[in-house]
Write an enzyme that holds these catalytic residues in place. Structure first.
Site: not given
Ligand code: MIC
Ligand code: SF4
Length: 753
Positions: A643, A448, A645, A95-96, A160
């Protein structure tokens, strides 16, 4: 088909006995969160003695979810363990990595081409290790989990931070780094510091423009981005029961923005209805038969102050819609106060783009309420004044919204519909109406809004609101528009008031397209080949980090002393860097490039103590690494918020950063650093942050007797020849100290296998 129905059946079969035993041991009424945690202990332990917020406990989750951007590193680590199948049901969701630009179809075709190597790698590892694989276009991890896998009373972890979305369905779901997922996939226990509990009673009923999103926008404002740290938020009360299951999921999703470990609602009719509407009647029935074990005890909810560590009440009947932002999700502004706030702060009020959807807000209810605003606006001859983008959370939602006529309506209004993926929420957005550093405002229904997150532009002011409010404001094209009172001029010059949104919690239309996007693990593993080319720019096999040596912790230069907010987006930016999530060396080139250097207030410009010249953070770190010098990173509060990550933790380890010393850490980031063998320290006196000077050389001493609860010493050798020693604290338990000494948790697992 119901995934893992056998496991779910046996779960509910044993649940009453487990809860009975726990109650006997605890001798007091229990919150729902406690019931779930204690019924998932890895080893039987004396539950009545567990201290909240203090003791580390090992759990046995029922399932693991990973998304493509974090799964690459998780699976590369899994491969290092030389296991050949996962011990707990797991899935990977693509999805990312899909960039939003033209529209769903075209964008998906380009993503399949651009990310071919990574998708092939993920699909083959999944096949080999018995992991379910959801292909690109199937949907966003949390929405797919809610629709297919979550079950009330279960415990899951996901790589995640928004994994807690499943709490809307009564499952306790927690965001972790990839290394934590590897522990569970290899059959080990999953360690968590036992949380505290925040009780929130919802009374009354939402009405008018107020939506579930506004509840969590308000709470994020109340608790701030660190107020939930180390706690599970448990919701209850008649207001909670009045919300749809997907509305509850929105609240649990964005609970991550308070730093909370998870959020949860008890099983009720709306959850049962959602299970049935998504083809899981049997799960609904099994849960109904265990209803009492799937909510907190009545005594707890009657006397919440006695059982929760913090307690709040919110009257939904009084709730006003909120707009949170810019640059942080906890700046909560009631819609009626936005005119004043925007004027006072000089924010740009013209909205360039409104975006709805994402894992936070793309339920049928969300889409139907936004569509109702559009329908009425179009019949009143209003036109969208901002670009408008819709991002469905899953193929199921997209297909149902299409059949219900919503997608047609969005298109008629001039909206773009992007792929069922993260897209602009994580910087995967080729904007057509903005480029470079132009000052502009966007409003979205995501969770976010940190600087640069959506489009890489530090001058994009991003605000968060409900989908229906984003839609209304996109018709006005103005951040200060309040649909509750304000009027808009239509294309014929007439003055119009937008109608209140209307929607349905669940569709009447059923969905049957499911399996096209799903790949089962292979039944003949000998045929599956996992390929990682040594020349690949996107994937790189991992080499173990070196074991701890005391002398590496002496005379370390300060790589960067970060000032103010330092989220994982500042530490390891997403957007265009997502393409290197499987290649540690390449992604390390983004380390700390978003953080502000406190010595010169500049981004990505720090002194190289060897050359005495200023350079980019990764270049300086590489120079130290080449010279075989370790360095330290200093930070302020809630360091690493956001995140899950683990790249934000693997990069410093790879670049030879030995210790990260901050005022306070966000939970997942601290664990990720520990797992990778980086020393995580906090100042015993926050004021010591100011003692650290640009040209200091730092010694961390006391590591020979590194023990739980025992502070360490840090000597700051200043450039003028003076030095001072301060106390620093760590939160490592015995096992975590072993990870550190072994060089990483993975090294430790390998040693103990
Ligand atoms: C996000 O919303 O910041 C992400 C991208 O989904 C991250 C995960 C990632 O950095 O791959 C998260 O929320 O953990
Ligand atoms: Fe994707 Fe993270 Fe955004 Fe949700 S908050 S849509 S998991 S990047």
């Amino acid at each position: 088909m119901i995934f893992d129905i056998e496991i779910i059946r046996s779960f509910y079969q044993t649940l009453p006995r487990k809860i009975k035993e726990i109650k006997k041991l605890m001798e007091r009424p229990l919150t729902l969160s406690e019931k779930i945690l204690f019924s998932h202990l890895y080893k039987i332990s004396p539950v009545s003695k567990v201290r909240r917020g203090t003791d580390y406990v090992d759990f046995k989750p029922d399932r693991i979810a990973m998304q493509d951007a974090t799964a690459q590193m998780a699976l590369l680590q899994l491969m290092v363990t030389e296991k050949n199948h996962v011990s707990v049901p797991a899935t990977v969701h693509c999805d990312h990595l899909i960039t939003g630009q033209i529209g769903a179809e075209a964008d998906l075709i380009s993503a399949l081409e651009i990310n071919k190597e990574v998708y092939q790698f993920l699909a083959s590892v999944c096949s080999k290790f018995d992991i379910g694989f959801w292909k690109p276009g199937a949907g966003i991890i949390h929405q797919v989990i809610l629709e297919n896998y979550a079950f009330p009373g279960g415990l899951m972890i996901g790589t995640d931070s928004h994994t807690p979305t499943a709490g809307g369905l009564g499952m306790l779901a927690i965001g972790v780094g990839g290394a934590d997922a590897v522990d569970v996939m290899t059959g080990m226990g999953w360690e968590l510091r036992f949380p505290e509990f925040i009780g929130i009673k919802l009374t009354g009923r939402l009405n008018g423009w107020a939506s579930p999103k506004d509840i969590i926008l308000k709470i994020t404002g109340m608790l701030t981005v660190k107020g939930g740290t180390g706690a599970v938020i448990e919701y209850f009360g008649e207001g909670a029961e009045s919300l749809s299951c997907t509305g509850k999921a929105t609240i649990c999703n964005m609970g991550a923005e308070t730093g909370a470990t998870s959020s949860i609602f008890g099983f009720d009719k709306s959850i049962s209805d959602y299970l049935s509407a998504t083809g899981r009647n049997e799960v609904a029935e099994l849960a109904s038969n265990n209803r009492d074990d799937l909510t907190g005890d009545p005594e707890v909810y009657a006397n919440p102050e006695k059982y929760f560590d913090q307690y709040y009440e919110i009257d939904l009947s009084e709730l006003e819609p909120y707009i949170n932002g810019p640059f942080t999700p906890d700046r909560a502004i009631p819609v009626s106060q936005m005119k004043e706030e925007a004027r006072r702060n000089g924010w740009p009020v013209r909205i360039d783009t409104g975006l709805i959807g994402s894992c936070t807000n793309s339920s049928y209810e969300d889409i139907s309420r936004a569509a109702s605003v559009i329908k009425k606006a179009l019949s009143d001859k209003l036109v969208l004044r901002s670009e408008f983008i819709v991002i469905p959370g899953s193929e199921r939602i997209r297909a149902i919204s299409e059949s219900a006529g919503f997608v047609g309506l969005f298109r008629k209004a001039g909206a773009k519909v992007f792929a069922n993926a993260c897209g602009p929420c994580i910087g995967q957005w080729n904007r057509s109406n903005n480029s470079g550093l132009k000052v502009n405002t966007i409003i979205h229904s995501f969770n976010r809004n940190f600087s640069k997150r959506a489009d890489g532009n530090p001058n994009t002011y991003a605000f968060v609101a409900s989908p229906e409010l984003v839609t209304a404001l996109s018709f006005a094209g103005d951040l200060t528009f309040n649909p509750l009172n304000d009027l808009i001029v239509n294309s014929e010059g007439k003055i119009v008031k937008l109608a209140e949104p209307e929607g349905q919690a669940l569709p009447i239309i059923s969905y049957s397209g499911l399996m096209a996007d799903y790949q089962e693990p292979s039944s003949d593993k000998s045929k599956v080949e996992v390929r990682v080319s040594p020349d690949s720019e996107r994937l790189q096999l991992l080499k173990p980090f070196r074991e701890f040596r005391e002398q590496d912790f002496l005379n370390m230069p300060v790589l960067i002393k970060a000032k103010g907010k330092c989220t994982t987006d500042h530490i390891s930016m997403a957007g265009e860097w997502l393409k290197y999530r499987g290649h540690l060396e390449n992604i390390s080139e983004n380390y700390m490039t978003g953080a502000v250097n406190s010595f010169n207030d500049k981004i990505n410009l720090v002194i190289n103590q060897l050359t005495k010249k200023y350079d980019h953070v990764p270049s300086v770190a590489r120079a130290y690494k080449t010279a075989r010098i370790g360095s330290v990173v200093i930070g302020e509060e809630n360091f690493g918020e956001g995140s899950s990550r683990e790249h934000a933790a693997m990069e410093p380890r790879f670049l030879n950063v030995k210790a990260v010393i901050v005022k306070s850490f966000a939970r997942i980031h601290e664990t990720n650093l520990k797992k990778q063998g980086v020393l995580t320290l906090t100042f015993s006196d926050m004021g010591d942050y100011d003692r650290i000077l640009e040209n200091d050389r730092i010694d961390v001493t006391g590591l020979k007797d590194f023990a739980p609860g025992k502070p360490l010493n840090m000597t700051l050798n200043h450039a003028d020849g003076k030095s001072e020693t301060i106390k620093v604290i760590h939160s490592c338990n015995e096992v975590q100290i072993e990870w550190f000494k072994s060089g990483s948790a993975l090294n430790f697992i390998r040693k103990s296998m």
